[in-house]
Design an enzyme around this catalytic site. Structure first.
Site, PDB file in Angstrom:
ATOM      1  N   HIS A 182       0.813  -1.218   0.000  1.00 29.39           N
ATOM      2  CA  HIS A 182       0.000   0.000   0.000  1.00 29.39           C
ATOM      3  C   HIS A 182       0.849   1.271   0.000  1.00 29.39           C
ATOM      4  O   HIS A 182       0.330   2.355  -0.264  1.00 29.39           O
ATOM      5  CB  HIS A 182      -0.980   0.006   1.179  1.00 29.39           C
ATOM      6  CG  HIS A 182      -0.368   0.177   2.524  1.00 29.39           C
ATOM      7  ND1 HIS A 182      -0.022  -0.878   3.333  1.00 29.39           N
ATOM      8  CD2 HIS A 182      -0.039   1.301   3.224  1.00 29.39           C
ATOM      9  CE1 HIS A 182       0.471  -0.423   4.473  1.00 29.39           C
ATOM     10  NE2 HIS A 182       0.482   0.901   4.428  1.00 29.39           N
ATOM     11  N   ASP A 233       0.382  -7.733   1.406  1.00 27.98           N
ATOM     12  CA  ASP A 233       0.776  -6.339   1.646  1.00 27.98           C
ATOM     13  C   ASP A 233       2.299  -6.189   1.670  1.00 27.98           C
ATOM     14  O   ASP A 233       2.863  -5.503   2.518  1.00 27.98           O
ATOM     15  CB  ASP A 233       0.182  -5.775   2.938  1.00 27.98           C
ATOM     16  CG  ASP A 233       0.236  -4.251   2.986  1.00 27.98           C
ATOM     17  OD1 ASP A 233       0.390  -3.636   1.916  1.00 27.98           O
ATOM     18  OD2 ASP A 233       0.146  -3.682   4.092  1.00 27.98           O
ATOM     19  N   SER A 256       4.775   2.707   7.627  1.00 25.02           N
ATOM     20  CA  SER A 256       4.503   1.518   6.824  1.00 25.02           C
ATOM     21  C   SER A 256       5.682   1.131   5.947  1.00 25.02           C
ATOM     22  O   SER A 256       6.281   1.979   5.281  1.00 25.02           O
ATOM     23  CB  SER A 256       3.274   1.756   5.933  1.00 25.02           C
ATOM     24  OG  SER A 256       2.097   1.583   6.655  1.00 25.02           O
TER      25      SER A 256
END
Length: 499
Positions: free
Chosen positions: A225, A258, A340
């Site tokens: 993402h 992910d 992230s």
């Protein structure tokens, strides 16, 4: 509940004792009536109370491109601004009374009897007139001069060795050595191998995330993402802590895991990949160190512990796309949007996970978005799983998922993962003909309650647990059918790609 402190009233100022009627007037001019110092009561700083809403699991990034330190730093509980140094009105203890002013012949005192004014004794008249006072001052000066001269003579005599001596304070506290096992030592070694990633779509949308050096060829591992905006013709850059910035391209990305791999263009020859640990050996209570760019603040280091293992997590970035599933490492190290894709390290500096998601409360966040700060519940993809996925992406550009060959309900449940009784999306059968589940005699309506020794309480939990394995692994499935419990061995199949 108000966050204002309930103060205690400041006690009244004590009154000054009366001055005797026969007190002679001071011989020197009076100081200002307002000469006595006062301490103002700090201004009130009310804090707005904010009601927390329900929990929401979101990706830990990327941070919005417009995120800045200034806008984030002022947010307190419930979004209330915090002003360091200001206390609420009426706070305790009250301002202290200033010290008593000096007598009129010494300076700062005054004739006013304000708060803290000292009692002014009458000055005795000298017996021999003004000459007596001058003589007393002269004697005091001579004594002080003689004392100083005597000390000077003694010091000079004791240090008279034919050379002058200069005394000075040390300008060095000694060399600073940071051991490899300290947080500073780990950060010093790991930071040069982390990058801040900026992804931008063709329409100009994007954000900031983190990644780390995977090999010497210039491959960087991060979250899917983080780079999703740049997949279809967007712009992607990676910046090292030393300020060097490189263009990059997406090598492969796995939405379900992910995980993504990018590669630096014109990669430097001195890249130092981070050492990968063994996430299977991580224990609850182990120290953790997270590196990332929370809210765009690059090269930020935070610490915590592993607070749980095998935490089933289904997360989404809010774009409406399919969720990611993981059996995550849970940590209380501070993780925020922009962290992230960054590494979660152990105390020795080995990568044990990829920071991916945070448990967060919904509502207004930085810049009016739904993103909000860490509440001490962050989730990382175990590195053993991420390593396998990254290697597949580098080799083929596509992810490979383990599967059981059956569709399960994704509704929240505590009873297990139920194999659906109706055709799945796209018209596929609930149990794939000739697939692993069919070979193990599983049927629609069966409720899977365990995979090996791991309790399965829902469909997402089962998916996350399956994806910790590789195709071809043999697992033991415990399921319920017709009120009875059964156990069967199953060999996991393979599915290539996200579609």
């Amino acid at each position: 509940m108000s966050t204002e402190n309930e103060g205690t009233a400041v006690p009244p100022a004590p009154s000054a004792p009366p001055v005797p009627v026969d007190a002679p007037a001071a011989s020197t001019p009076h100081a200002s009536e307002a000469g006595a110092p006062t301490t103002p009561i700090p201004p009130a700083s009310p804090y707005a109370s904010g009601g927390a809403q329900g929990p929401e699991l979101v990706h830990a990034g990327p941070a919005p491109a417009y995120g800045s330190a200034e806008s984030g730093a002022q947010q307190g509980a419930g979004g209330a601004p915090q002003h360091p140094g200001q206390g609420p009105e009426g706070s305790w203890p009250p301002p202290q009374a200033p010290g008593s002013p000096l007598y009129a012949d010494g300076g700062a005192g005054g004739s006013g009897g304000g708060w803290g004014s000292g009692y002014q004794q009458p000055a005795p008249k000298p017996k021999n007139g003004r000459g007596g006072l001058v003589a007393a001052v002269l004697v005091a000066a001579l004594v002080a001069g003689g004392l100083g001269g005597g000390l000077g003579y003694t010091l000079a005599k004791n240090n008279d060795n034919g050379s002058s001596t200069t005394l000075s304070a040390s300008d060095s506290g000694g060399s600073v050595k940071r051991d490899a096992g300290t947080v500073a030592g780990v950060a010093q070694k790991a930071l040069p191998s982390t990058v801040t990633i900026e992804a931008e779509s063709t329409s100009g949308e994007g954000g900031t995330g983190t990644g780390f050096v995977f090999d010497t060829q210039g491959h960087i591992v991060t979250n899917n993402h983080v780079v999703a905006d740049a997949v279809d013709g967007g712009k992607l850059t990676a910046t090292f802590p030393n300020g060097k910035k490189y263009d990059a391209e997406v090598v492969g990305h796995a939405q379900g895991y992910d995980v993504a791999v990018i590669k630096l263009k014109n990669a430097p020859s001195d890249l130092k990949p981070l050492t990968l640990g063994n996430s299977d050996q991580v224990a609850v209570g182990d120290s953790t160190i997270a590196i990332g760019a929370p809210f765009g603040l690059s090269n930020t280091v935070t610490t915590g512990i592993i607070s749980a293992k095998d935490r089933p997590v289904a997360s989404s970035d809010g774009s409406g796309s399919n969720a990611s599933y993981m059996s995550a490492l849970q940590t209380d190290a501070s993780i925020n949007p922009g962290n992230s894709g960054g590494p979660l390290l152990d105390a020795q500096g080995n990568v044990i996970g990829i920071n991916s998601a945070i448990q967060s409360t919904s509502g207004g966040g930085l810049g009016g978005t739904s993103q909000s700060g860490s509440i001490g519940l962050g989730f990382a993809i175990p590195i053993n799983q991420a390593k396998y996925v990254a290697q597949q992406l580098i080799q083929t550009g596509k992810p490979v998922y383990a599967k059981i060959g059956a569709s399960v309900s994704l509704e929240d449940s505590t009873g297990g993962a139920k194999i659906t009784q109706e055709a799945a999306a796209g018209g596929s059968d609930p149990v794939e003909a000739g697939g692993p589940a069919a070979k193990a005699s599983l049927k629609p309506g069966d409720v899977i309650t365990k995979l090996d020794d791991h309790v399965i309480d829902s469909g997402p939990t089962l998916i996350g647990e399956i994806w910790t394995h590789k195709p071809g692994d043999k697992v033991k499935i415990t399921y319920e059918r017709g009120g009875k419990t059964h156990t069967v061995d199953l060999t996991l199949g393979a599915r290539t790609g996200d579609s």
